[in-house]
Structures are given as C-alpha cells and as structure tokens.
Motif scaffolding. Structure first.
Motif, PDB file in Angstrom:
ATOM      1  N   ARG A  69       0.800  -1.132  -0.319  1.00 49.63           N
ATOM      2  CA  ARG A  69      -0.388  -0.163   0.026  1.00 49.63           C
ATOM      3  C   ARG A  69       1.049   1.410   0.189  1.00 49.63           C
ATOM      4  NH1 ARG A  69      -4.751  -1.589   0.550  1.00 49.63           N
ATOM      5  NH2 ARG A  69      -5.153  -4.202  -0.593  1.00 49.63           N
TER       6      ARG A  69
ATOM      7  N   HIS B 209      -8.558   2.413   1.621  1.00 52.71           N
ATOM      8  CA  HIS B 209      -9.144   2.483   0.079  1.00 52.71           C
ATOM      9  C   HIS B 209     -10.398   1.802   1.054  1.00 52.71           C
ATOM     10  CE1 HIS B 209      -7.468  -1.267  -1.454  1.00 52.71           C
ATOM     11  NE2 HIS B 209      -8.522  -0.838  -2.317  1.00 52.71           N
TER      12      HIS B 209
ATOM     13  N   LEU C 266     -13.271  -1.603   0.380  1.00 57.73           N
ATOM     14  CA  LEU C 266     -14.767  -1.305  -0.324  1.00 57.73           C
ATOM     15  C   LEU C 266     -15.535  -2.676  -0.275  1.00 57.73           C
ATOM     16  CD1 LEU C 266     -11.259  -2.709  -3.505  1.00 57.73           C
ATOM     17  CD2 LEU C 266     -13.134  -0.132  -3.075  1.00 57.73           C
ATOM     18  N   ILE C 267     -15.150  -3.309   0.767  1.00 56.56           N
ATOM     19  CA  ILE C 267     -15.774  -4.663   0.556  1.00 56.56           C
ATOM     20  C   ILE C 267     -17.134  -4.781   1.833  1.00 56.56           C
ATOM     21  CG2 ILE C 267     -15.062  -6.658  -0.157  1.00 56.56           C
ATOM     22  CD1 ILE C 267     -13.523  -7.819   2.207  1.00 56.56           C
TER      23      ILE C 267
ATOM     24  N   GLN D  32     -18.046  -9.283   7.309  1.00 55.60           N
ATOM     25  CA  GLN D  32     -17.987 -10.078   7.343  1.00 55.60           C
ATOM     26  C   GLN D  32     -19.361 -11.169   7.871  1.00 55.60           C
ATOM     27  OE1 GLN D  32     -15.033 -12.502   7.955  1.00 55.60           O
ATOM     28  NE2 GLN D  32     -14.142 -14.175   5.848  1.00 55.60           N
TER      29      GLN D  32
ATOM     30  N   ARG E   1     -22.263 -14.120   4.727  1.00 54.58           N
ATOM     31  CA  ARG E   1     -21.845 -14.432   3.237  1.00 54.58           C
ATOM     32  C   ARG E   1     -22.895 -14.649   2.356  1.00 54.58           C
ATOM     33  NH1 ARG E   1     -19.409 -10.175   3.519  1.00 54.58           N
ATOM     34  NH2 ARG E   1     -17.042  -9.722   3.288  1.00 54.58           N
TER      35      ARG E   1
ATOM     36  N   LEU F 250     -12.821  -3.283   5.360  1.00 58.18           N
ATOM     37  CA  LEU F 250     -11.426  -3.140   5.914  1.00 58.18           C
ATOM     38  C   LEU F 250     -10.851  -2.406   4.595  1.00 58.18           C
ATOM     39  CD1 LEU F 250      -9.765  -5.785   7.475  1.00 58.18           C
ATOM     40  CD2 LEU F 250      -8.582  -5.952   5.483  1.00 58.18           C
TER      41      LEU F 250
ATOM     42  N   THR G 249      -6.471  -0.928   4.295  1.00 57.34           N
ATOM     43  CA  THR G 249      -5.369  -1.169   4.929  1.00 57.34           C
ATOM     44  C   THR G 249      -4.439   0.125   4.535  1.00 57.34           C
ATOM     45  OG1 THR G 249      -4.971  -3.390   3.724  1.00 57.34           O
ATOM     46  CG2 THR G 249      -3.188  -1.852   4.064  1.00 57.34           C
TER      47      THR G 249
ATOM     48  N   ASP H  98     -11.154 -12.675  -3.018  1.00 54.13           N
ATOM     49  CA  ASP H  98     -11.322 -13.855  -2.753  1.00 54.13           C
ATOM     50  C   ASP H  98     -10.427 -14.241  -4.277  1.00 54.13           C
ATOM     51  OD1 ASP H  98     -11.653 -16.444  -2.270  1.00 54.13           O
ATOM     52  OD2 ASP H  98     -14.893 -15.763  -2.924  1.00 54.13           O
TER      53      ASP H  98
ATOM     54  N   ARG I 124     -13.239 -16.231  -6.418  1.00 57.84           N
ATOM     55  CA  ARG I 124     -13.787 -15.572  -7.766  1.00 57.84           C
ATOM     56  C   ARG I 124     -13.578 -14.935  -8.339  1.00 57.84           C
ATOM     57  NH1 ARG I 124     -17.366 -12.682  -2.539  1.00 57.84           N
ATOM     58  NH2 ARG I 124     -15.683 -13.911  -1.822  1.00 57.84           N
TER      59      ARG I 124
HETATM   60  C1  LIG Z   1      -4.096  -7.987   4.888  1.00 59.20           C
HETATM   61  C2  LIG Z   1      -5.415  -7.875   3.764  1.00 59.20           C
HETATM   62  C3  LIG Z   1      -5.555  -6.484   3.563  1.00 59.20           C
HETATM   63  C4  LIG Z   1      -6.093  -6.000   2.865  1.00 59.20           C
HETATM   64  N1  LIG Z   1      -6.844  -4.040   2.953  1.00 59.20           N
HETATM   65  C5  LIG Z   1      -7.984  -4.184   2.159  1.00 59.20           C
HETATM   66  C6  LIG Z   1      -8.470  -2.610   2.038  1.00 59.20           C
HETATM   67  O1  LIG Z   1      -7.347  -1.808   1.682  1.00 59.20           O
HETATM   68  N2  LIG Z   1      -9.491  -2.162   1.260  1.00 59.20           N
HETATM   69  C7  LIG Z   1     -10.184  -3.799   0.663  1.00 59.20           C
HETATM   70  O2  LIG Z   1     -11.612  -3.199   0.360  1.00 59.20           O
HETATM   71  N3  LIG Z   1      -9.969  -4.153   0.903  1.00 59.20           N
HETATM   72  C8  LIG Z   1      -8.723  -4.761   1.026  1.00 59.20           C
HETATM   73  N4  LIG Z   1      -8.639  -6.599   1.805  1.00 59.20           N
HETATM   74  C9  LIG Z   1     -10.186  -7.614   1.880  1.00 59.20           C
HETATM   75  C10 LIG Z   1     -10.685  -7.936   0.470  1.00 59.20           C
HETATM   76  O3  LIG Z   1     -10.477  -7.660  -0.287  1.00 59.20           O
HETATM   77  C11 LIG Z   1     -10.741  -9.589   0.931  1.00 59.20           C
HETATM   78  O4  LIG Z   1     -10.286 -10.214   1.524  1.00 59.20           O
HETATM   79  C12 LIG Z   1     -11.534 -10.011  -0.559  1.00 59.20           C
HETATM   80  O5  LIG Z   1     -12.053  -9.202  -1.103  1.00 59.20           O
HETATM   81  C13 LIG Z   1     -12.239 -11.371  -0.031  1.00 59.20           C
HETATM   82  O6  LIG Z   1     -13.216 -10.598   0.251  1.00 59.20           O
HETATM   83  P1  LIG Z   1     -13.922 -10.976   2.503  1.00 59.20           P
HETATM   84  O7  LIG Z   1     -12.693 -11.288   2.782  1.00 59.20           O
HETATM   85  O8  LIG Z   1     -14.726 -10.531   3.018  1.00 59.20           O
HETATM   86  O9  LIG Z   1     -13.795 -13.167   2.135  1.00 59.20           O
HETATM   87  P2  LIG Z   1     -15.100 -13.902   2.151  1.00 59.20           P
HETATM   88  O10 LIG Z   1     -15.723 -13.017   1.597  1.00 59.20           O
HETATM   89  O11 LIG Z   1     -15.770 -13.111   3.684  1.00 59.20           O
HETATM   90  O12 LIG Z   1     -14.925 -15.631   1.799  1.00 59.20           O
HETATM   91  C14 LIG Z   1     -14.953 -15.979   3.013  1.00 59.20           C
HETATM   92  C15 LIG Z   1     -14.327 -17.491   2.571  1.00 59.20           C
HETATM   93  O13 LIG Z   1     -15.701 -17.883   2.041  1.00 59.20           O
HETATM   94  C16 LIG Z   1     -15.846 -17.889   0.312  1.00 59.20           C
HETATM   95  N5  LIG Z   1     -16.874 -17.375  -0.113  1.00 59.20           N
HETATM   96  C17 LIG Z   1     -17.455 -16.108   0.607  1.00 59.20           C
HETATM   97  N6  LIG Z   1     -18.180 -15.775  -0.417  1.00 59.20           N
HETATM   98  C18 LIG Z   1     -18.459 -17.054  -1.628  1.00 59.20           C
HETATM   99  C19 LIG Z   1     -18.580 -17.351  -3.091  1.00 59.20           C
HETATM  100  N7  LIG Z   1     -19.455 -16.241  -3.361  1.00 59.20           N
HETATM  101  N8  LIG Z   1     -18.374 -17.884  -3.622  1.00 59.20           N
HETATM  102  C20 LIG Z   1     -17.228 -18.997  -3.409  1.00 59.20           C
HETATM  103  N9  LIG Z   1     -16.931 -18.902  -2.181  1.00 59.20           N
HETATM  104  C21 LIG Z   1     -17.319 -17.372  -1.592  1.00 59.20           C
HETATM  105  C22 LIG Z   1     -14.441 -17.214  -0.084  1.00 59.20           C
HETATM  106  O14 LIG Z   1     -14.134 -17.994  -0.997  1.00 59.20           O
HETATM  107  C23 LIG Z   1     -13.471 -17.722   0.903  1.00 59.20           C
HETATM  108  O15 LIG Z   1     -13.341 -18.820   1.540  1.00 59.20           O
HETATM  109  C24 LIG Z   1      -7.707  -6.927   2.575  1.00 59.20           C
HETATM  110  C25 LIG Z   1      -8.234  -8.522   3.036  1.00 59.20           C
HETATM  111  C26 LIG Z   1      -6.458  -8.475   4.036  1.00 59.20           C
HETATM  112  C27 LIG Z   1      -6.733 -10.302   4.668  1.00 59.20           C
END
Ligand SMILES: Cc1cc2nc3c(=O)[nH]c(=O)nc-3n(C[C@H](O)[C@H](O)[C@H](O)COP(=O)(O)OP(=O)(O)OC[C@H]3O[C@@H](n4cnc5c(N)ncnc54)[C@H](O)[C@@H]3O)c2cc1C
Length: 504
Positions: A110, A156, A158-159, A162, A165, A197, A199, A460, A463
């Motif tokens: 970042r 930034h 975006l999501i 949790q 889901r 989140l 970062t 993810d 996806r």
């Molecule tokens: C260290 C770190 C820094 C990050 N920094 C940022 C940041 O600065 N800004 C930001 O916006 N985001 C950030 N992210 C978030 C990142 O965008 C997400 O981790 C990523 O989009 C996955 O979403 P999630 O973590 O909510 O996982 P989840 O969507 O909750 O997924 C959890 C599990 O369920 C499965 N799953 C969930 N939904 C589905 C589906 N529809 N189909 C299939 N499988 C599914 C996934 O494969 C995974 O195994 C960061 C993440 C990490 C780990």
C-alpha cells in the motif's frame, strides 16, 4: 480541505510534509480500545509511518525517475499520477513504482502508488462516470488533480462486513451493518454502517468504492456509491487490528518494525459526504462496471505486478543467502527450490513485459497495459507467494527459531552466542540478523499477515478465478473447438468402416 477549496498545493511531498499533515489532521484511529492521538509517534504505527515519510523523501532523491511535470501547474508531482499516452510514458511509470517497492522489499503493498494508479484510472475514465451524472465525471477529474497537486496518500475500503456471506448487504440482520446511504440532501449524502477493511489507515484520505458485485438494482442501490473523503471527516472511525510491530527494534523485527501498514475496519457514524466528493451513486450497473470500464483495475494491477517482482527478488536474495550461510547449496532439492523462486520471478517479469509490450490506447486515450497478462499475474501470485514462504521455512528449518534477540546478543551470554550461533560462512553476529529477517518473512505475525495479504488483498481468489474463466470464455472455446475437431478425426477414423455402434 476539500477538492473544491483552492489548496495550497505544493506538488510532490517530502517526508516532513507527510508527517506534519498527519499530526495536523489526525484520522480517527482506534487501537486497543483507545483513540490514537498521533500516529507518527505511537508505537503501533510509527514504524510504518516513518517508512512512508522516507519514501516521500526518496521520490525527491530519485526525482528524475519518480516525478514528472504536472500538466496543470508545471510543478513536480509523483509519476504514479501520470496518464500515459505513449509506451515510453507507461514504462516510466513502472520504473518509478519499482523504486518504492524495492525500498520496501515488496512488503508494502500500500505504498501510495497503488491507489494513485486507481484514482488516475478513474479520472481517465471520467466520461464513463459522467454518463451516470455529469457532475460525477467532473468530480473525479477535480479530485484527482487535487490529490496529485497535494500528493496526498489514500487508503480505500471496498467490501461489506463479513457477517453473513450467504446473503446480500440488504438482507443482513441489520440493513445498516454494511455502509449505506441513510439520507440525501441538497448538499450531499449521509452514510451509516461499516466497511470490512482498509489497509493503511494512517493516510490522508479514504476512497470508498464498490467492489463486490451488486445484484439487485433496487435493493442494492443504497449500497452503491463511489466517493472520497478526508480521513478526519466527522463520524469516520478506523478500528485497528493488533499491531505486528509495536515499536520493536529493527534487529528483532527487521520487516515488522519498518513495514507495518496496519489494517482497520471502517465505521461510518452518519458521515456527511458533499456531492463534490461523489463519483458514483445509486447506479448498480455503473458501480459494477466502473473498475473495468475506467481502466482503474488495470492500472492498479500494473502496480501490483511491479510489487510482485520486487518481492520475489527479495525472496530469492534471502533464500540464496540462507543457503549459502549454512552450506546447503550441495543438496539437490535446495537447488530445486532456488530454481522455483527464480522461475516465479521470471514469470512475473514476463507478465509485466507482455502487459507493457501489448499496451494500447484505450477509449479514453490512455496507454493501458494489456489486461490478460496482468489478470494471469493477479491470479497466479496468491498461489506462488505462500509456496515461496514455505520454501524459506524449508531452507531455514530450526535455524528460524534458534535465534536470539537484540537483548541476548548484547547481554551476558554474548560469548556463548558468538560460538554456538556461527554458520559455515557467517559469524554468529552476521548470521543472526539474516535468520531474523527470514523469520520475519515466513514465521512471525508480520510474515503470516503478508501471506494472508497476498492470498486476499485483490479479492477472493476463488471468485477471481471464476471471473477469469468467465471473461476469457470465448478464447477458451476456440481451443475447445480445436480439440473437438481432433477428437472427431479419431472417432471418424475408428468408425469409418464399421459405423458407430448405436447406428447399427
Ligand atoms: C491483509 C488484507 C488486507 C486487505 N486490505 C484491504 C483494503 O485495504 N481495502 C479493502 O477494501 N479490502 C481489503 N482487503 C479485503 C479483501 O478485498 C478481501 O479479503 C477479499 O475481497 C475477500 O473477501 P473477504 O475477506 O470478506 O472474504 P469472504 O468473502 O468473507 O470469504 C470467506 C470465505 O468464503 C468463500 N466465499 C465467500 N463468498 C463466496 C462466494 N460468493 N462464492 C464462493 N466462495 C465464497 C471465500 O472463498 C472464502 O474462502 C484486505 C484483505 C486482507 C486479508
């Protein structure tokens, strides 16, 4: 200060300017139940913050690579804000981005370049945003120029959180769990809820953009927006995870003490956002298309591949030094592991080269890197990085835990340490910092967070792979047709004389 007010823009910043702005306009950051008054001195943040300050100084030390003349003011601004019109300009951007990633061993995903590229993409694709509302296109360009001329640092988010889901944001137990529009007035909108989140909360401004696919035009509309606000906006809060650094020494935590970026949940407690700061609003289709159509996702991924190269170079150098220090180069499987990292490095370099070689002017007149090699890279690296970390563990073995601290090497057992921690080609006091570096790469809380980061930060992986297959389906079908024709020849040959069994 907002983008509509006339800023005292000084162009590319140096470290002290970055630090003083954080002190003058502190973001509302919470750490272990307490507000952080000054991230520049707080032990959980100061390591990463001072590294960022050093990077801002570095861009001036390497001004010919890192800076360019602003097209509006003529003053020097960061090259990562450039809208490239030629291949040469595009390559000059990756050269500039490599400077910061080299300086941080690729461990600071970042650095401000990352989101500078995103915002530059959005501004380049402003006509696409303007199709939704003419104001939004103008806002994107104005905000981009404001950021560029002031060299501000973005985070930034975006999501949505949790919580569940299996259902959309609108169907969560509380519809205000995920950040959504609570109110709309002539002056702007009010956002309530949270995003999962961000970062680098110790930055200047926050980009709140859509990421996850919004499905229902009506139900998801209150969650569909793209906007930017200062991090000290009233009602905005960052709740941080535990630090992986906490003011430890460079000797003990060589990476964590320098490159802690921090991650935080973002709470919007009725945050007011003026219309001037909004680029997308209640337009589900446009929100879903924005990353791709504007080119933002391509420009960000370009930066990511540069980061991957710097990070893999670091891992290769580290692995090689470990091997050499303990005389393990005689073992064939060790050679095999070094070769694996080298191949990964060359793969990332090839992706970057292909993306730049096949770059073309996009519909906005910007030299856009080719997407396919970048898409391949962003899908591959989350698989490669954990494996390379595993390789560091396999090479280092127990050397990664038989490892005294700075206090030990300066303490009464120094003579024991000098004798028993020596390596074939390194004295104890050279070997220990090397192995501490390896430990911080592959075993510490910092190292584990890096693995999680690489697995998920761009989305993810499951996806992303699905999206890749979907978007390249036509190409995949071309190859399927070739194989189908080959199979048909064999089948036709076999049944040429006898006819097919079911046709008899
Ligand atoms: C260290 C770190 C820094 C990050 N920094 C940022 C940041 O600065 N800004 C930001 O916006 N985001 C950030 N992210 C978030 C990142 O965008 C997400 O981790 C990523 O989009 C996955 O979403 P999630 O973590 O909510 O996982 P989840 O969507 O909750 O997924 C959890 C599990 O369920 C499965 N799953 C969930 N939904 C589905 C589906 N529809 N189909 C299939 N499988 C599914 C996934 O494969 C995974 O195994 C960061 C993440 C990490 C780990």
């Amino acid at each position: 200060m907002s983008p509509t007010q006339s800023p005292r823009a000084g162009g590319a910043r140096r470290g002290p300017q970055f630090l003083s702005r954080l002190r003058e306009r502190p973001p509302s950051i919470w750490y272990r139940g307490e507000p952080v008054r000054d991230v520049t001195s707080h032990p959980a943040f100061r390591g990463g913050v001072h590294t960022l300050a050093a990077l801002y100084d570095l861009q001036w030390d390497k001004a010919d690579i890192c800076l360019y003349d602003s097209p509006s003011s003529g003053q020097k601004v960061a090259r990562s804000f450039m809208m490239p019109r030629t291949l040469e300009e595009l390559r000059s951007i990756s050269a500039a981005m490599k400077v910061w990633e080299d300086a941080t061993c690729g461990m600071m995903g970042r650095v401000p370049d990352y989101l500078n590229r995103a915002l530059t993409g959005y501004a380049a694709g402003a006509p696409f945003l303007a199709e939704g509302d003419a104001r939004f296109g103008r806002n994107a360009v104005r905000y981009y120029e404001y950021l560029r001329e002031n060299d501000l640092c973005l985070t930034h988010t975006l999501i949505p959180p949790q919580a569940n889901r299996a259902v959309s944001s609108a169907k969560q137990a509380d519809p205000f769990l995920a950040a959504r529009v609570k109110e709309e007035t002539d002056a702007g909108i009010v956002i309530r809820g949270c995003r999962m989140l961000a970062t680098l909360p110790m930055s200047d401004e926050l980009m709140v953009f859509p990421s996850t696919l919004l499905k229902s035009a009506e139900e998801d509309a209150p969650y569909a927006f793209g906007l930017c606000i200062p991090n000290d906006t009233a009602g905005l809060r960052f709740i941080c995870r535990e630090s992986v650094d906490y003011g430890r020494s460079h000797f003990d935590h060589p990476l964590g003490s320098r490159f802690e970026e921090m991650d935080a949940v973002v709470v919007f407690d009725d945050v007011f956002v003026p219309w001037e700061n909004i680029f997308l609003y209640r337009d589900v289709v446009r929100c879903n298309q924005a990353y791709a159509r504007t080119g933002a996702v391509v420009h960000m991924t370009h930066q990511v591949v540069v980061k991957n190269i710097a990070k893999t170079e670091f891992l290769l150098g580290l692995a090689s030094l470990l091997v050499n220090s303990i005389g393990a180069e005689i073992f064939q499987h060790i050679q095999d592991k070094l070769a694996e990292i080298w191949i990964n490095l060359e793969t990332m370099r090839a992706f970057l080269r292909a993306a730049e070689a096949d770059a073309a002017l996009d519909e906005w007149g910007v030299m856009r890197p080719a997407w396919d090699p970048l898409d391949a890279a962003r899908n591959l690296y989350p698989r490669l990085y954990p494996r390379m970390v595993e390789i560091i563990q396999q090479i280092g073995a127990s050397g990664l835990v038989a490892m005294p601290t700075e206090a030990d090497v300066k303490g009464p057992l120094a003579e024991d340490i000098k004798k028993y921690y020596q390596a074939a080609r390194a004295e104890a006091f050279d070997r220990i910092p090397l192995f501490r570096l390896a430990w911080d790469t592959c075993l510490s809380a910092f190292g584990s967070r890096q693995v999680l980061y690489e697995r998920f930060f761009f989305g993810d992986p499951v996806r992303m792979a699905g999206a890749l297959v979907g978007s390249h389906n036509a190409q995949i079908q071309q190859y399927a047709e070739k194989v189908r024709a080959f199979v048909k020849v064999n089948r036709d040959e076999a049944f040429a004389t006898s006819g097919k069994p079911d046709s008899r």
